[in-house]
Write a protein that holds these residues in place. Structure first.
Motif, PDB file in Angstrom:
ATOM      1  N   ILE A 188       1.075  -1.213   0.156  1.00  0.00           N
ATOM      2  CA  ILE A 188      -0.068  -0.107   0.132  1.00  0.00           C
ATOM      3  C   ILE A 188       1.059   1.379   0.494  1.00  0.00           C
ATOM      4  O   ILE A 188       1.986   1.469   0.919  1.00  0.00           O
ATOM      5  N   SER A 189       1.159   2.101  -0.841  1.00  0.00           N
ATOM      6  CA  SER A 189       1.641   3.493  -1.143  1.00  0.00           C
ATOM      7  C   SER A 189       1.467   3.937  -0.068  1.00  0.00           C
ATOM      8  O   SER A 189       1.837   4.917  -0.134  1.00  0.00           O
ATOM      9  N   SER A 190       0.128   4.378  -0.524  1.00  0.00           N
ATOM     10  CA  SER A 190      -1.068   5.758   0.041  1.00  0.00           C
ATOM     11  C   SER A 190      -1.980   5.705   0.150  1.00  0.00           C
ATOM     12  O   SER A 190      -2.501   4.832  -0.143  1.00  0.00           O
ATOM     13  N   THR A 191      -2.648   6.227   0.871  1.00  0.00           N
ATOM     14  CA  THR A 191      -4.124   6.328   1.469  1.00  0.00           C
ATOM     15  C   THR A 191      -4.214   7.620   1.748  1.00  0.00           C
ATOM     16  O   THR A 191      -5.571   7.848   2.054  1.00  0.00           O
ATOM     17  N   ASP A 192      -4.231   8.718   0.385  1.00  0.00           N
ATOM     18  CA  ASP A 192      -5.042  10.137   0.808  1.00  0.00           C
ATOM     19  C   ASP A 192      -6.128  10.283  -0.069  1.00  0.00           C
ATOM     20  O   ASP A 192      -7.060   9.322  -0.898  1.00  0.00           O
ATOM     21  N   SER A 210      -7.514  -0.543   4.807  1.00  0.00           N
ATOM     22  CA  SER A 210      -7.625  -1.238   5.582  1.00  0.00           C
ATOM     23  C   SER A 210      -8.104  -2.930   5.732  1.00  0.00           C
ATOM     24  O   SER A 210      -8.125  -4.029   6.108  1.00  0.00           O
ATOM     25  N   ASP A 211      -9.728  -2.567   4.820  1.00  0.00           N
ATOM     26  CA  ASP A 211     -10.095  -3.680   4.462  1.00  0.00           C
ATOM     27  C   ASP A 211      -9.211  -4.819   3.918  1.00  0.00           C
ATOM     28  O   ASP A 211      -9.129  -5.993   4.184  1.00  0.00           O
ATOM     29  N   PHE A 212      -8.787  -3.818   2.574  1.00  0.00           N
ATOM     30  CA  PHE A 212      -7.402  -4.743   1.774  1.00  0.00           C
ATOM     31  C   PHE A 212      -6.510  -5.362   2.799  1.00  0.00           C
ATOM     32  O   PHE A 212      -6.205  -6.184   2.049  1.00  0.00           O
ATOM     33  N   ALA A 213      -5.734  -4.441   3.652  1.00  0.00           N
ATOM     34  CA  ALA A 213      -4.957  -5.290   4.288  1.00  0.00           C
ATOM     35  C   ALA A 213      -5.406  -6.191   4.724  1.00  0.00           C
ATOM     36  O   ALA A 213      -4.426  -7.561   4.936  1.00  0.00           O
ATOM     37  N   GLN A 214      -6.470  -6.276   5.758  1.00  0.00           N
ATOM     38  CA  GLN A 214      -7.214  -7.793   5.760  1.00  0.00           C
ATOM     39  C   GLN A 214      -7.036  -9.042   4.891  1.00  0.00           C
ATOM     40  O   GLN A 214      -6.538 -10.321   5.306  1.00  0.00           O
ATOM     41  N   ARG A 215      -7.218  -8.820   3.830  1.00  0.00           N
ATOM     42  CA  ARG A 215      -7.330  -9.894   2.260  1.00  0.00           C
ATOM     43  C   ARG A 215      -5.808 -10.808   3.174  1.00  0.00           C
ATOM     44  O   ARG A 215      -5.809 -11.735   2.185  1.00  0.00           O
TER      45      ARG A 215
END
Length: 465
Positions: A188-192, A210-215
């Motif tokens: 994940i490079s950015s969450t702007d 965050s949901d993506f990271a949980q996957r």
């Protein structure tokens, strides 16, 4: 049907000219199936698809759907959420109960059972994913790749490697599409804040990442750019690392950065030690940070140091990512896809680092009425780093006009530099009315790329004057 791929005999794509959709078109065409689809307007991508033997139509009339695609038992229909729900062909297929899937659903199903490496972020993901794919392709491991840009090394955004277990995917946050993917490794490079027409506010954007990271699978890796905040947790066993341009607080970062002949050399600091004397084959300070992330993902997944050292200098970049078309002491012309205030800021930082004593003129085409409305002040702040600016009309993409929203919303908030307005038809005349520029950069995600050949020819006339 996608659960039983053998039943698929032909594929129709709605929004086929989108960069992610075109990669899927190429995948099914590679498998020998009839592939066709609709897009709103011709583009360089649709031109290329047609040359490859894929039919593209620019009229949404369902009557244009050929008989071969009218069998619901064995026709897969794929659409991009960027297409309006009322699009006539999409309605026709749905009313007749065809299997109609989002692009990301299909990507998730294609990559299931593979070791998926998914690159996400509100900006940077196309460059990083293409770098990752290049590093893998040049290694003994290899990979399949579905990319969000055209790799200059390979002239495509898709390739298939039947022998490799790895699939490199660009994970798109628009419409929460990336939540259909199942990464073995992710970056994940950015969450702007972006796509606020979908998310509403920055907090919901961050929640989706965050949901993506949980996957990420329990035996996998999660790589975060330093400063990216996501919810703690995730599957047990996921190893989390950080990267940055040159912050010693990160697990992976660059040191000893040197600029020579517009290209950067540097060392890479890793948890396993220092990797010295690396050379990046594309310009731009922002690309060192992208390369740090890409190399970290490659190293974590088994690409060797020597394979990376050999492949990195040969990376030629991506069309429309810090893409230099004219380069001489008299004139530099760069084209870039930047269409978010943070992307513009990072791109102009790189331009200033490379050409610190040059006057820089920007030509910007805002993308989407909603994005212009939501970020007009931030766009003005980023674009104020230029010495002069020309604003084109807003590119609407999937949207209808919003009353009171236009390019002037941005220009009126810029006070310290000259700001002009142009159409695509009178851009050259407007550019000539400015002081002769030393560096020109076009930016935007719409159809501004159609102007690149004309601008390249025009600005090339300044060389050796």
């Amino acid at each position: 049907m996608m659960n039983n791929p053998e039943k698929i005999k032909q594929v129709w794509l709605i929004g086929i000219g989108g960069i992610g959709m075109s990669a899927l078109a190429r995948y099914f065409h590679h498998r020998g199936m009839p592939v066709a689809g609709y897009d709103r307007t011709p583009s360089l991508v649709t031109d290329a698809l047609k040359k490859e033997g894929i039919e593209v139509f620019f009229d949404g009339d369902p009557e244009l759907i050929a008989p071969v695609y009218r069998s619901k038992e064995d026709t897969l229909v794929i659409y991009t959420p960027a297409v309006e729900a009322s699009q006539r062909q999409l309605t026709w297929f749905r009313e007749r109960h065809f299997e109609v899937l989002k692009r990301a659903q299909v990507l998730g199903l294609i990559s299931s059972g593979s070791q998926s490496i998914c690159i996400a972020g509100t900006h940077g993901k196309t460059t990083i994913s293409t770098m990752v794919a290049h590093l893998f392709k040049r290694s003994r491991i290899g990979c399949t790749a579905f990319l969000g840009g055209i790799s200059k090394n390979y002239g495509t955004n898709f390739w298939w490697d039947e022998a490799s277990p790895f699939v490199v995917l660009e994970a798109d946050e628009f419409d929460r599409s990336f939540l259909w993917l199942n990464p073995q490794s992710a970056l994940i490079s950015s969450t702007d804040a972006d796509h606020l027409d979908v998310y509403g506010d920055k907090e919901k954007v961050e929640a989706a990442f965050s949901d993506f990271a949980q996957r990420v699978s329990g035996d996998g890796f999660l790589l975060l750019k330093e400063g990216v905040a996501i919810r703690e947790g995730g599957q047990q066993g996921v190893k989390v690392f950080t990267y940055s341009l040159q912050s010693p607080a990160s697990d992976f970062y660059a040191s000893g950065i040197k600029l020579a002949n517009d290209l950067y050399g540097f060392d890479l600091v890793t948890p396993q030690g220092l990797i010295e004397n690396l050379t990046l084959g594309v310009p731009g300070l922002l690309n060192i940070e992208n390369a740090v992330g890409a190399m970290a993902l490659a190293l974590l997944n088994g690409v060797t140091v020597e394979e990376i050292r050999a492949a990195l200098p040969s990376f030629e970049g991506i069309a429309r990512r810090f893409d230099i078309h004219v380069h001489s002491p008299e004139m530099v012309y760069i084209d870039d896809y930047a269409h978010h205030p943070e992307e513009i800021h990072a791109t102009l930082e790189s331009v200033r680092a490379m050409y610190p004593n040059h006057k820089v003129t920007g030509i910007f085409q805002p993308h989407l009425y909603s994005r212009t409305r939501d970020f007009a002040e931030a766009f003005a702040a980023s674009l104020s780093r230029l010495d002069a600016l020309i604003l084109l009309d807003i590119y609407p993409a999937r949207e209808f006009p919003i009353p009171g929203v236009d390019a002037q919303m941005i220009g009126e908030q810029i006070k310290d530099i000259p700001v002009g307005y142009a159409t695509k038809e009178n851009l050259i005349q407007q550019l000539e009315s400015l002081v002769v520029p030393q560096v020109v950069i076009t930016m935007g995600a719409g159809d501004i790329d159609r102007l690149v050949p004309t601008l390249t020819k025009h600005l090339g006339t300044f060389v050796n004057k």
